[in-house]
Design a protein around this motif. Structure first.
Motif, PDB file in Angstrom:
ATOM      1  N   ALA A 179      -7.371  15.441  -9.138  1.00 33.61           N
ATOM      2  CA  ALA A 179      -6.873  14.239  -8.472  1.00 33.61           C
ATOM      3  C   ALA A 179      -7.942  13.607  -7.599  1.00 33.61           C
ATOM      4  O   ALA A 179      -8.120  12.382  -7.587  1.00 33.61           O
ATOM      5  CB  ALA A 179      -5.641  14.589  -7.633  1.00 33.61           C
ATOM      6  N   GLU A 180      -8.687  14.456  -6.877  1.00 31.28           N
ATOM      7  CA  GLU A 180      -9.754  13.942  -6.005  1.00 31.28           C
ATOM      8  C   GLU A 180     -10.815  13.223  -6.827  1.00 31.28           C
ATOM      9  O   GLU A 180     -11.283  12.137  -6.457  1.00 31.28           O
ATOM     10  CB  GLU A 180     -10.374  15.094  -5.223  1.00 31.28           C
ATOM     11  N   ARG A 181     -11.196  13.809  -7.963  1.00 33.47           N
ATOM     12  CA  ARG A 181     -12.215  13.194  -8.824  1.00 33.47           C
ATOM     13  C   ARG A 181     -11.728  11.858  -9.378  1.00 33.47           C
ATOM     14  O   ARG A 181     -12.472  10.870  -9.420  1.00 33.47           O
ATOM     15  CB  ARG A 181     -12.576  14.148  -9.960  1.00 33.47           C
ATOM     16  N   SER A 182     -10.469  11.817  -9.797  1.00 35.94           N
ATOM     17  CA  SER A 182      -9.914  10.574 -10.345  1.00 35.94           C
ATOM     18  C   SER A 182      -9.836   9.488  -9.282  1.00 35.94           C
ATOM     19  O   SER A 182     -10.191   8.330  -9.532  1.00 35.94           O
ATOM     20  CB  SER A 182      -8.523  10.838 -10.924  1.00 35.94           C
ATOM     21  N   TRP A 193       3.510  10.146  -7.334  1.00 41.34           N
ATOM     22  CA  TRP A 193       4.484  10.592  -8.332  1.00 41.34           C
ATOM     23  C   TRP A 193       3.830  10.767  -9.702  1.00 41.34           C
ATOM     24  O   TRP A 193       4.056  11.753 -10.392  1.00 41.34           O
ATOM     25  CB  TRP A 193       5.626   9.590  -8.415  1.00 41.34           C
ATOM     26  N   LEU A 194       2.961   9.797 -10.064  1.00 42.61           N
ATOM     27  CA  LEU A 194       2.307   9.868 -11.371  1.00 42.61           C
ATOM     28  C   LEU A 194       1.326  11.035 -11.457  1.00 42.61           C
ATOM     29  O   LEU A 194       1.134  11.624 -12.530  1.00 42.61           O
ATOM     30  CB  LEU A 194       1.561   8.551 -11.656  1.00 42.61           C
ATOM     31  N   GLY A 195       0.700  11.379 -10.341  1.00 46.14           N
ATOM     32  CA  GLY A 195      -0.291  12.454 -10.354  1.00 46.14           C
ATOM     33  C   GLY A 195       0.238  13.768  -9.819  1.00 46.14           C
ATOM     34  O   GLY A 195      -0.551  14.618  -9.389  1.00 46.14           O
ATOM     35  N   THR A 222       0.819  -1.203   0.000  1.00 50.06           N
ATOM     36  CA  THR A 222       0.000   0.000   0.000  1.00 50.06           C
ATOM     37  C   THR A 222       0.858   1.261   0.000  1.00 50.06           C
ATOM     38  O   THR A 222       0.560   2.233  -0.713  1.00 50.06           O
ATOM     39  CB  THR A 222      -0.940   0.010   1.218  1.00 50.06           C
ATOM     40  N   MET A 223       1.918   1.258   0.782  1.00 46.43           N
ATOM     41  CA  MET A 223       2.821   2.409   0.786  1.00 46.43           C
ATOM     42  C   MET A 223       3.447   2.612  -0.596  1.00 46.43           C
ATOM     43  O   MET A 223       3.593   3.744  -1.070  1.00 46.43           O
ATOM     44  CB  MET A 223       3.909   2.229   1.848  1.00 46.43           C
ATOM     45  N   ALA A 224       3.798   1.497  -1.262  1.00 45.59           N
ATOM     46  CA  ALA A 224       4.377   1.589  -2.606  1.00 45.59           C
ATOM     47  C   ALA A 224       3.363   2.160  -3.597  1.00 45.59           C
ATOM     48  O   ALA A 224       3.710   2.990  -4.456  1.00 45.59           O
ATOM     49  CB  ALA A 224       4.850   0.211  -3.071  1.00 45.59           C
ATOM     50  N   ILE A 225       2.097   1.735  -3.486  1.00 45.93           N
ATOM     51  CA  ILE A 225       1.050   2.265  -4.371  1.00 45.93           C
ATOM     52  C   ILE A 225       0.840   3.754  -4.108  1.00 45.93           C
ATOM     53  O   ILE A 225       0.685   4.552  -5.037  1.00 45.93           O
ATOM     54  CB  ILE A 225      -0.261   1.478  -4.173  1.00 45.93           C
ATOM     55  N   MET A 226       0.849   4.123  -2.826  1.00 46.43           N
ATOM     56  CA  MET A 226       0.707   5.546  -2.477  1.00 46.43           C
ATOM     57  C   MET A 226       1.815   6.381  -3.116  1.00 46.43           C
ATOM     58  O   MET A 226       1.560   7.439  -3.715  1.00 46.43           O
ATOM     59  CB  MET A 226       0.757   5.700  -0.953  1.00 46.43           C
ATOM     60  N   LEU A 227       3.043   5.922  -2.984  1.00 49.51           N
ATOM     61  CA  LEU A 227       4.178   6.671  -3.523  1.00 49.51           C
ATOM     62  C   LEU A 227       4.127   6.740  -5.047  1.00 49.51           C
ATOM     63  O   LEU A 227       4.369   7.792  -5.646  1.00 49.51           O
ATOM     64  CB  LEU A 227       5.483   6.038  -3.056  1.00 49.51           C
ATOM     65  N   ALA A 228       3.823   5.599  -5.691  1.00 49.84           N
ATOM     66  CA  ALA A 228       3.788   5.558  -7.154  1.00 49.84           C
ATOM     67  C   ALA A 228       2.690   6.457  -7.708  1.00 49.84           C
ATOM     68  O   ALA A 228       2.916   7.219  -8.666  1.00 49.84           O
ATOM     69  CB  ALA A 228       3.583   4.121  -7.627  1.00 49.84           C
TER      70      ALA A 228
END
Length: 362
Positions: A175-178, A165-167, A156-162
């Motif tokens: 970002a909130e809507r996506s 970075w992408l957004g 989960t931490m990795a997904i948060m970081l990735a």
């Protein structure tokens, strides 16, 4: 092979399905904690959403039968299937249901999966001793107790970081809507994985009961009607909700935004599908809790209420021994070993009394 009258067989199957229903009710928070905690959808719609995907897992398993390995682990991978009797099944189910009810009333997100594992092991030991235990399957499950929340946290931490970075160039509103849309999709995937992994545990119990009493012919396999019944039962259980546990999972451990909710659900769904494919009866409660902690810790360590998380962890540690003890007591009770029950209850009462006195004095 053990003889069992057909009405008694039906009664035991009903008890097993009752456990499956209770599993869905108890673990409803696993599926919808993040969407309720972030106010993405209302609690009423959230439980209907989770229940739908819990049942939809049946069609996923029809398409990919390899995802049905968990039922084999529960049915023949923990206790020798040739040593399981109807009394063992009854004791295991009562032990697991007892612990589920206690933790549900207290609002503690313990593991229904490990309550069932503890029940099977406790009743199996009471019936045939340590020789009945299939250590490979049990060790795999015990290792998953530790690894599932840790891996869920890291993933989960990795997904948060990735995704951060992408957004990075997106506006706050965009970002909130996506992430609202992504969060809903990931929550659906998690509910699908939850139904897939958890419903199979009851399938394994019913299948080994049919096998041990001679009602299942041929090789050990899950009959189609057993699979459908278990998916329906867990879906109905989820539909009733588990509001006190949802509060603990969705708000008390850490406060989530849509980005964190998406990351936690996505990490949890990956863990559950992988566990189902490997045949590991992983705890969905452990998994999503680790993911929620990871989502909070990715923001900052102080965002996690570590005291609440610690209390949840204590419940995890005692789930298997507690449900195993209750299962053994009920096995002895229905098998006529009343003296063993009296001695065991007296010993438990003495330990509880001594612990209470020590706490008062300290």
């Amino acid at each position: 092979m053990y003889q069992l009258a057909f009405p008694l067989l039906v009664g035991l199957i009903v008890v097993a399905l009752a456990f499956d229903f209770l599993n869905g009710l108890h673990d409803a928070a696993n599926s919808i904690a993040t969407v309720v905690g972030t106010r993405l959808i209302s609690p009423v719609w959230a439980v209907a959403f989770a229940a739908f995907f819990n049942f939809a897992a049946y069609f996923l398993a029809l398409q990919w039968p390899a995802l049905h390995k968990v039922a084999d682990t529960i049915g023949k991978g923990l206790v020798d299937k040739d040593l399981i009797t109807p009394a063992v099944v009854f004791g295991a189910l009562v032990g697991a249901m007892f612990w589920n009810v206690v933790t549900w009333l207290k609002g503690i997100p313990s593991s229904s999966s490990h309550a069932l594992v503890g029940g099977l092991v406790g009743a199996g030991l009471a019936h045939a001793g340590f020789g009945s235990i299939q250590w490979n399957g049990l060790n795999k499950t015990l290792i998953a107790i530790v690894l599932s929340p840790v891996l869920g946290l890291i993933l989960t931490m990795a997904i948060m970081l990735a995704t951060s970075w992408l957004g990075g160039r997106a506006s706050a509103r965009g970002a909130e809507r996506s992430f609202r849309g992504l969060h809903l999709a990931s929550a659906g995937a998690y509910s699908l994985g939850h139904g897939l992994n958890d419903a199979q545990k009851t399938m394994g119990v019913i299948t080994v009961l049919l096998y041990s009493t001679g009602y299942l012919h041929g090789e050990f396999h899950v009959p189609g009607w057993v699979a459908v019944s278990c998916y329906v039962a867990i879906g109905l259980g989820t539909l009733t909700g588990g509001w006190r546990i949802i509060e603990t999972m969705g708000t008390r451990i850490t406060k989530l935004n849509q980005h964190q909710g998406f990351s936690a659900s996505a990490g949890g769904s990956v863990m559950l599908f992988a566990a189902s494919y490997l045949g590991i009866p992983v705890s969905t409660t452990h998994t999503i809790t680790g993911c929620i902690i990871g989502a909070g810790a990715a923001r900052r360590a102080s965002a996690v209420r570590w005291g609440v998380a610690g209390n949840v962890a204590i419940a995890w540690v005692i789930t298997i021994p507690a449900s195993a003890t209750v299962a053994a007591l009920f096995y002895w009770l229905i098998s006529g070993f009343y003296l063993r029950v009296i001695i065991a209850v007296a010993a438990i009462a003495f330990v509880a009394y001594s612990a209470a006195k020590w706490r008062i004095q300290s």
